[in-house]
Structures are given as structure tokens and as C-alpha cells.
Design a protein around this motif. Structure first.
Motif, PDB file in Angstrom:
ATOM      1  N   GLY A 151      47.989  39.347  66.192  1.00  0.00           N
ATOM      2  CA  GLY A 151      49.313  39.659  65.610  1.00  0.00           C
ATOM      3  C   GLY A 151      49.233  40.398  64.449  1.00  0.00           C
ATOM      4  O   GLY A 151      48.709  41.595  64.434  1.00  0.00           O
ATOM      5  N   TYR A 152      49.674  39.792  63.304  1.00  0.00           N
ATOM      6  CA  TYR A 152      49.856  40.530  61.999  1.00  0.00           C
ATOM      7  C   TYR A 152      48.326  40.947  61.534  1.00  0.00           C
ATOM      8  O   TYR A 152      48.318  42.446  61.102  1.00  0.00           O
ATOM      9  N   GLY A 153      47.382  40.182  61.233  1.00  0.00           N
ATOM     10  CA  GLY A 153      46.062  40.340  60.785  1.00  0.00           C
ATOM     11  C   GLY A 153      45.968  40.356  59.526  1.00  0.00           C
ATOM     12  O   GLY A 153      44.881  39.811  58.823  1.00  0.00           O
ATOM     13  N   GLY A 154      46.935  40.805  58.621  1.00  0.00           N
ATOM     14  CA  GLY A 154      46.630  40.920  57.065  1.00  0.00           C
ATOM     15  C   GLY A 154      45.494  41.460  56.575  1.00  0.00           C
ATOM     16  O   GLY A 154      44.942  42.334  57.200  1.00  0.00           O
ATOM     17  N   ALA A 155      44.907  41.033  55.429  1.00  0.00           N
ATOM     18  CA  ALA A 155      43.967  41.601  54.594  1.00  0.00           C
ATOM     19  C   ALA A 155      42.630  41.508  55.318  1.00  0.00           C
ATOM     20  O   ALA A 155      41.674  42.475  55.781  1.00  0.00           O
ATOM     21  N   ALA A 156      42.443  40.248  56.274  1.00  0.00           N
ATOM     22  CA  ALA A 156      41.147  39.932  56.873  1.00  0.00           C
ATOM     23  C   ALA A 156      41.257  41.084  58.176  1.00  0.00           C
ATOM     24  O   ALA A 156      40.084  41.535  58.408  1.00  0.00           O
ATOM     25  N   SER A 194      46.761  36.717  56.190  1.00  0.00           N
ATOM     26  CA  SER A 194      47.474  36.135  55.152  1.00  0.00           C
ATOM     27  C   SER A 194      48.457  36.891  54.943  1.00  0.00           C
ATOM     28  O   SER A 194      48.591  37.981  54.980  1.00  0.00           O
ATOM     29  N   GLY A 195      49.614  36.110  54.467  1.00  0.00           N
ATOM     30  CA  GLY A 195      50.816  36.492  54.564  1.00  0.00           C
ATOM     31  C   GLY A 195      51.631  37.001  55.842  1.00  0.00           C
ATOM     32  O   GLY A 195      52.520  37.692  55.878  1.00  0.00           O
ATOM     33  N   SER A 196      50.896  36.406  56.944  1.00  0.00           N
ATOM     34  CA  SER A 196      51.562  36.738  58.204  1.00  0.00           C
ATOM     35  C   SER A 196      53.160  36.225  58.212  1.00  0.00           C
ATOM     36  O   SER A 196      53.537  35.254  57.713  1.00  0.00           O
ATOM     37  N   PRO A 197      54.084  37.172  58.604  1.00  0.00           N
ATOM     38  CA  PRO A 197      55.433  36.808  58.944  1.00  0.00           C
ATOM     39  C   PRO A 197      55.690  35.409  59.850  1.00  0.00           C
ATOM     40  O   PRO A 197      56.791  34.943  59.979  1.00  0.00           O
ATOM     41  N   GLN A 198      54.839  35.353  60.632  1.00  0.00           N
ATOM     42  CA  GLN A 198      54.686  33.949  61.904  1.00  0.00           C
ATOM     43  C   GLN A 198      53.112  33.383  61.970  1.00  0.00           C
ATOM     44  O   GLN A 198      52.320  34.129  61.726  1.00  0.00           O
TER      45      GLN A 198
END
Length: 264
Positions: A151-156, A194-198
């Protein structure tokens, strides 16, 4: 009600048992009692003094282990100092490596991870080759882990050059987890970022757990409420990771841990 002396004696006995056990044995033993909680400490965001305070609070609430690491700006000297503070709780300190600077000898173990859906071979096997001798030199216990970004992924996801699996592509997530299991990876870490909306959808967790029930399934990213944590636990996660919420609002982290432990 149990008196304070008896409680203190029981805690000291548990600390001695933990020191004799390998981390993987400890995790398996704790899993018998339900879903585990891992507190993620990022050395770039949290110094040793604050880490010590966080650790003291969350240990008493019921967190089971500490993950230590970050995707950006990790100073190995500071990370080493934080690991020492975390170890004072008697709980395992496990490196969650964003890169080689995360590897410190003062930790107990390392998630020896391969970011399977990275587009860069470095994050699949290159970094692992570079870090292998260091891990061996430090005597860190290795926990072979498949790291899968969804999904989102973030910094990682961004730093790892991952191609995140879309939320609704459940079969692709299952295929990655199954391949990891066939390659002998005992631990599977599903990362929303990190910080994913879900958080990772429950149907993804359920499907993977059904396909590879023997795997130790770790789920992190986007878990900000006790309701979210419970849905992830009920879907089959063996361990839930919270990081950002620990730094932003420790009371919410406490609620998450209490909800998981009450459920179990």
C-alpha cells in the motif's frame, strides 16, 4: 491483591529467565499467550533519555519487545546508547535495520531482513551481504525475515525502492509470503509504512496466516487506535508494531497495548 514484594519477586524471576532464553524462544513462548506488541524506537527521532522513559512506561503496560531502527539519519553511536537503555528493562532489543548504520553490538538480535518487493537488488541481498560479517562479529541473534511493503509504503518503502503491493491485490501479497516461507524465512513482516493512512487490511493478514500458519507474522504501519490494533490482532497477526504513535502520543500507545492484552 498480590503484594508489591511478590510482584517484584516475580518480575525478577522473569528477567532471569529472559536472559537465559534466545530471543526466538522468548517470542515463541510469548506467542502462546496471544498477540505480542513491539515498540519501535527510531534513534533519529528519539534520544536515549526519552527512550528510557518510553521503555519504562510501556514495559509496565505490557509491551513484549523493543525494535530499534529507522530509515534515515540513524547515528550508530546514539543507537548503541539507546539499546543499552532499552535493555535495562529486561526485554529483548531487536534491530530493525533501515541500513547498515542500524547494526549495533549492544542489541540482542536483528531482524535479518530482505525487502522482497524492492526494485533494487541491494535491498534484497546486497545490504545483507555487506552486513553479514558485522552481525557475526557482534554475536547478534538473527531472525530471518521477509519484509513486504504493502500500500502506502512510507519512508521505508521509498528508501528501500520498493514497489508496494496495492491494498486490494491480496493474491500478490500471499504469493510473496508463500515464496518467503519456501525460502526458509521464519518471520514475515507486513509493512504499510510509517505514517500510512491505513493499516494492512485484515483480509490480507487472514489470507497470509491461513496460507503459511507456521510463519511468525509481524504487522506494522498505520496502527494508531486500539480498534485498529484489535482488528489486526483478530486477523491473525502474531505481533503488532507501533512506532510513530509512541513518539507522538504515548497514551494512545498505552491504549493499544492494553487493548491487545485484554483481548488475549
Amino acid at each position: 491483591m498480590e503484594n508489591l514484594t511478590a510482584q517484584g519477586s516475580r518480575k525478577k524471576k522473569r528477567m532471569k529467565v529472559l536472559k537465559r532464553m534466545k530471543v526466538k524462544e522468548y517470542l515463541e513462548e510469548r506467542r502462546k499467550f496471544g498477540t505480542l506488541h513491539f515498540t519501535l524506537i527510531d534513534p533519529h527521532k528519539t534520544n536515549a533519555e526519552n527512550a528510557e522513559k518510553i521503555a519504562s512506561i510501556l514495559k509496565d503496560i505490557g509491551t513484549d519487545a523493543f525494535l530499534l531502527g529507522g530509515s534515515i539519519g540513524v547515528d550508530p553511536i546514539e543507537a548503541s546508547e539507546i539499546a543499552l537503555k532499552l535493555k535495562e528493562t529486561g526485554l529483548p532489543v531487536i534491530i530493525f535495520p533501515g541500513d547498515l548504520t542500524n547494526i549495533v553490538k549492544t542489541a540482542d538480535a536483528i531482524l535479518f531482513m530482505s525487502l522482497l518487493n524492492s526494485e533494487n537488488p541491494y535491498h534484497i541481498i546486497g545490504a545483507q551481504v555487506q552486513g553479514a560479517f558485522l552481525v557475526k562479529k557482534y554475536g547478534l541473534e538473527t531472525l530471518p525475515t521477509a519484509y513486504i511493503v504493502i500500500g502506502y509504503g512510507g519512508a521505508a518503502g521509498y528508501m528501500g525502492m520498493a514497489r508496494p503491493i496495492p491494498w486490494d491485490q491480496v493474491n500478490i501479497s500471499i504469493a510473496y509470503a508463500l515464496a518467503a516461507n519456501m525460502l526458509g524465512m521464519r518471520y514475515i513482516y507486513l509493512e504499510a509504512g510509517s505514517g500510512s493512512p491505513q493499516h494492512i487490511p485484515p483480509e490480507v493478514i487472514k489470507s497470509i496466516k491461513k496460507t503459511v500458519p507456521e510463519a511468525f507474522l509481524i504487522v506494522g504501519g498505520g496502527i494508531r487506535t486500539k480498534e485498529a490494533a484489535l482488528s489486526v490482532a483478530e486477523a491473525g497477526a502474531d505481533a503488532i508494531v507501533t512506532g510513530n504513535i509512541v513518539e507522538e502520543d504515548i497514551k494512545k500507545a498505552e491504549e493499544i497495548i492494553k487493548a491487545i492484552k485484554k483481548k488475549d
